[in-house]
Design a protein around this motif. Structure first.
Motif, PDB file in Angstrom:
ATOM      1  N   THR A  57      23.037 -34.333  -2.014  1.00 30.35           N
ATOM      2  CA  THR A  57      21.895 -34.656  -1.154  1.00 30.35           C
ATOM      3  C   THR A  57      22.122 -35.960  -0.411  1.00 30.35           C
ATOM      4  N   ALA A  58      22.602 -36.972  -1.128  1.00 30.86           N
ATOM      5  CA  ALA A  58      22.859 -38.276  -0.504  1.00 30.86           C
ATOM      6  C   ALA A  58      23.904 -38.157   0.604  1.00 30.86           C
ATOM      7  N   VAL A  59      24.974 -37.424   0.341  1.00 32.39           N
ATOM      8  CA  VAL A  59      26.029 -37.250   1.346  1.00 32.39           C
ATOM      9  C   VAL A  59      25.486 -36.494   2.553  1.00 32.39           C
TER      10      VAL A  59
ATOM     11  N   GLY B 182      12.317 -27.493   8.324  1.00 32.11           N
ATOM     12  CA  GLY B 182      11.892 -27.978   9.638  1.00 32.11           C
ATOM     13  C   GLY B 182      12.327 -29.418   9.837  1.00 32.11           C
ATOM     14  N   ARG B 183      12.062 -30.235   8.857  1.00 28.64           N
ATOM     15  CA  ARG B 183      12.456 -31.645   8.904  1.00 28.64           C
ATOM     16  C   ARG B 183      13.110 -31.971   7.578  1.00 28.64           C
ATOM     17  N   ARG B 184      14.348 -32.417   7.641  1.00 27.16           N
ATOM     18  CA  ARG B 184      15.069 -32.717   6.394  1.00 27.16           C
ATOM     19  C   ARG B 184      14.537 -33.999   5.774  1.00 27.16           C
ATOM     20  N   THR B 185      14.176 -33.908   4.507  1.00 31.94           N
ATOM     21  CA  THR B 185      13.836 -35.085   3.725  1.00 31.94           C
ATOM     22  C   THR B 185      14.718 -35.062   2.481  1.00 31.94           C
ATOM     23  N   TRP B 186      14.806 -36.208   1.822  1.00 34.85           N
ATOM     24  CA  TRP B 186      15.606 -36.260   0.598  1.00 34.85           C
ATOM     25  C   TRP B 186      15.115 -35.223  -0.407  1.00 34.85           C
TER      26      TRP B 186
ATOM     27  N   LEU C  34      23.088 -34.292 -11.354  1.00 33.33           N
ATOM     28  CA  LEU C  34      23.733 -35.471 -10.761  1.00 33.33           C
ATOM     29  C   LEU C  34      24.529 -35.085  -9.521  1.00 33.33           C
ATOM     30  N   LYS C  35      25.254 -33.962  -9.596  1.00 30.38           N
ATOM     31  CA  LYS C  35      26.015 -33.488  -8.433  1.00 30.38           C
ATOM     32  C   LYS C  35      25.084 -33.088  -7.294  1.00 30.38           C
ATOM     33  N   ALA C  36      23.948 -32.493  -7.624  1.00 32.43           N
ATOM     34  CA  ALA C  36      22.976 -32.120  -6.593  1.00 32.43           C
ATOM     35  C   ALA C  36      22.433 -33.364  -5.890  1.00 32.43           C
TER      36      ALA C  36
END
Length: 198
Positions: free
Chosen positions: A168-170, A111-115, A162-164
């Motif tokens: 996520t950051a990107v 519903g709402r994207r969070t880190w 680490l890739k995940a």
């Protein structure tokens, strides 16, 4: 039932992510236990699912794997050809398709994207789903017990986490800077085009 046609921009996005995943293999691979190579290409799988959505994301990875099967050296270390689909890493390659789909479904369902929520989607799709296909196939090919193969595979986990986190950051940065990147085209007859990040 008619097969929905893809818009030109969707085809272009599929091609871009297939190419991106191939390019992520250029640094090469590190072979652990002489069986499954560790590469950056699963980062492309996660990003394809998150940004393109489940179906286009899976399609982009499928396109890459078809090209590999046709002999193009697009996997890390310049690997290609049908031989890669009968080796220990075959299940992981096929698991990429499921992984992109699961990431896409989970990210779209938020519903709402969070880190935290996006990271969970990356881990469940980009790691758990891929391992769920890869580990049993590796066990069958190498004839090692499933438990031993699972234990061996844990060595991949820190790098995959680490890739995940990077994916996520990107994804979060792109969602804020360019939300149109997440737009998906609704097949003809299914309604309008969605312009908001799903």
């Amino acid at each position: 039932m008619a097969v929905p046609r893809l818009a030109t921009n969707d085809l272009a996005r599929v091609a871009v992510f297939a190419a991106l995943t191939a390019v992520l293999g250029l640094p090469g691979a590190v072979n652990l236990f002489g069986a499954v190579p560790v590469t950056a290409q699963s980062l492309g799988v996660m990003l394809a699912g998150a940004i393109l959505g489940p179906w286009l994301g899976a399609l982009s990875i499928s396109v890459l794997l078809v090209l590999v099967a046709l002999g193009m050296p697009l996997l890390a270390g310049g690997r290609g050809g049908m031989g890669v689909f009968v080796g220990p890493s075959a299940g992981y390659l096929l698991g990429w398709i499921l992984g992109a789909m699961v990431v896409g479904l989970l990210v779209r369902a938020l519903g709402r994207r969070t880190w935290a929520s996006v990271l969970v989607a990356m881990v469940l799709g980009g790691i758990v789903a891929v391992y769920a296909v890869g580990i049993p196939v590796q066990s069958a090919v190498t004839r090692l017990p499933l438990s031993a193969t699972l234990l061996q595979s844990l060595v991949f986990l820190p790098g995959d986490l680490l890739k995940a986190a990077l994916a996520t950051a990107v994804t979060m940065r792109l969602a804020r800077a360019y939300p149109r990147a997440f737009r998906t085209t609704v097949p003809a007859g299914a309604g309008r085009q969605s312009g908001h990040p799903e």
